[in-house]
Design a protein around this motif. Structure first.
Motif, mmCIF file in Angstrom:
data_model
loop_
_atom_site.group_PDB
_atom_site.id
_atom_site.type_symbol
_atom_site.label_atom_id
_atom_site.label_comp_id
_atom_site.label_asym_id
_atom_site.label_seq_id
_atom_site.Cartn_x
_atom_site.Cartn_y
_atom_site.Cartn_z
ATOM 1 N N GLU A 197 0.903 -1.343 -0.122
ATOM 2 C CA GLU A 197 -0.015 0.014 0.095
ATOM 3 C C GLU A 197 0.919 1.155 0.001
ATOM 4 O O GLU A 197 2.015 1.404 0.707
ATOM 5 N N VAL A 198 0.475 2.089 -0.613
ATOM 6 C CA VAL A 198 0.949 3.759 -0.823
ATOM 7 C C VAL A 198 0.289 4.689 -0.133
ATOM 8 O O VAL A 198 -1.146 4.663 -0.654
ATOM 9 N N THR A 199 0.699 5.262 0.644
ATOM 10 C CA THR A 199 -0.168 6.504 0.946
ATOM 11 C C THR A 199 0.490 7.845 0.952
ATOM 12 O O THR A 199 1.751 7.964 0.945
ATOM 13 N N ALA A 200 -0.143 9.138 0.871
ATOM 14 C CA ALA A 200 0.525 10.301 0.564
ATOM 15 C C ALA A 200 -0.555 11.393 1.025
ATOM 16 O O ALA A 200 -1.813 11.027 0.559
ATOM 17 N N SER A 201 -0.259 12.394 1.167
ATOM 18 C CA SER A 201 -1.195 13.760 1.333
ATOM 19 C C SER A 201 -0.310 14.860 0.968
ATOM 20 O O SER A 201 0.661 15.109 1.115
ATOM 21 N N LEU A 202 -1.094 15.798 0.377
ATOM 22 C CA LEU A 202 -0.636 17.001 -0.162
ATOM 23 C C LEU A 202 -1.070 18.153 0.789
ATOM 24 O O LEU A 202 -0.491 18.970 1.060
ATOM 25 N N ASP A 203 -1.944 17.832 1.758
ATOM 26 C CA ASP A 203 -2.495 18.736 2.541
ATOM 27 C C ASP A 203 -2.562 18.351 4.010
ATOM 28 O O ASP A 203 -3.161 18.951 5.034
ATOM 29 N N GLY A 204 -1.739 17.242 4.252
ATOM 30 C CA GLY A 204 -1.883 16.726 5.546
ATOM 31 C C GLY A 204 -0.740 15.785 6.103
ATOM 32 O O GLY A 204 0.357 15.875 5.315
ATOM 33 N N THR A 205 -1.044 14.923 6.852
ATOM 34 C CA THR A 205 0.109 13.727 7.023
ATOM 35 C C THR A 205 -0.176 12.416 6.518
ATOM 36 O O THR A 205 -1.367 12.028 6.561
ATOM 37 N N ALA A 206 0.636 11.669 5.921
ATOM 38 C CA ALA A 206 0.542 10.181 5.818
ATOM 39 C C ALA A 206 1.443 9.561 6.232
ATOM 40 O O ALA A 206 2.495 9.974 6.651
ATOM 41 N N TRP A 207 1.365 8.194 6.546
ATOM 42 C CA TRP A 207 2.552 7.409 7.099
ATOM 43 C C TRP A 207 2.196 5.814 6.619
ATOM 44 O O TRP A 207 1.129 5.746 6.023
ATOM 45 N N CYS A 208 3.160 4.990 6.902
ATOM 46 C CA CYS A 208 2.953 3.532 6.578
ATOM 47 C C CYS A 208 1.933 2.957 7.467
ATOM 48 O O CYS A 208 1.616 3.345 8.647
#
Length: 169
Positions: A158-169
């Motif tokens: 799984e890949v997570t990302a955020s342009l406006d907040g926070t993402a993590w594993c």
């Protein structure tokens, strides 16, 4: 004089109402909670990443690739489940190499990340990588549902990302 005071009161009141209305629209559109439009638009980019197609030759994709935006935490995600037909160690070794070749940097590794009994599972990724992507940092996790006590012979990427907040594993 009274007319000026009334006009001033009306203008200040109207301005205050406009600020309250704008704040409400901002909050309802993801400003305080949920996904922003930018993160919703990021999900298809994550779903198209080639790392989600990378898999040990003995494994088979399970179901369709999934993607979306996590409304609780406000980040985009995409992933794929695979049937585990090789050893867990083989899967982990494969992704260490495949991720490195694709420009991902290993952030953390835990070969057995099961949460303590009765505790909240915060991070159950066996491998966690990161990489700059689309103006933010993307996180790649390799994880096993069996680490959560599920009777499963699958693993997930799984890949997570955020342009406006926070993402993590």
């Amino acid at each position: 004089m009274k007319l000026k005071a009334v006009a001033k009161l009306i203008l200040v009141g109207a301005g205050g109402m406009a600020v309250i209305a704008a704040t409400g629209v901002w909050a309802l559109s993801g400003g305080l909670y949920g996904c922003t439009r930018a993160d919703e638009e990021l999900a298809p980019t994550l779903a198209s990443l080639s790392i989600l197609d990378a898999r040990p030759s003995q494994t088979q994709p399970q179901d369709e690739r999934y993607s979306g935006c996590d409304e609780d935490d406000g980040f985009a995600y995409a992933g794929q489940y695979y049937r585990l037909t090789t050893s867990r160690a083989g899967v982990l070794n494969f992704y260490r190499e495949a991720a490195r070749e694709d420009g991902w940097r290993l952030e953390s590794a835990d070969s057995s990340p099961s949460p303590a009994p009765g505790s909240l599972a915060v991070d159950i990724s066996a491998l966690c990588f990161e990489k700059p992507l689309a103006g933010t940092t993307a996180h790649l996790a390799v994880w096993f549902p069996s680490d959560l006590g599920e009777d499963s012979d699958d693993f997930g990427v799984e890949v997570t990302a955020s342009l406006d907040g926070t993402a993590w594993c």
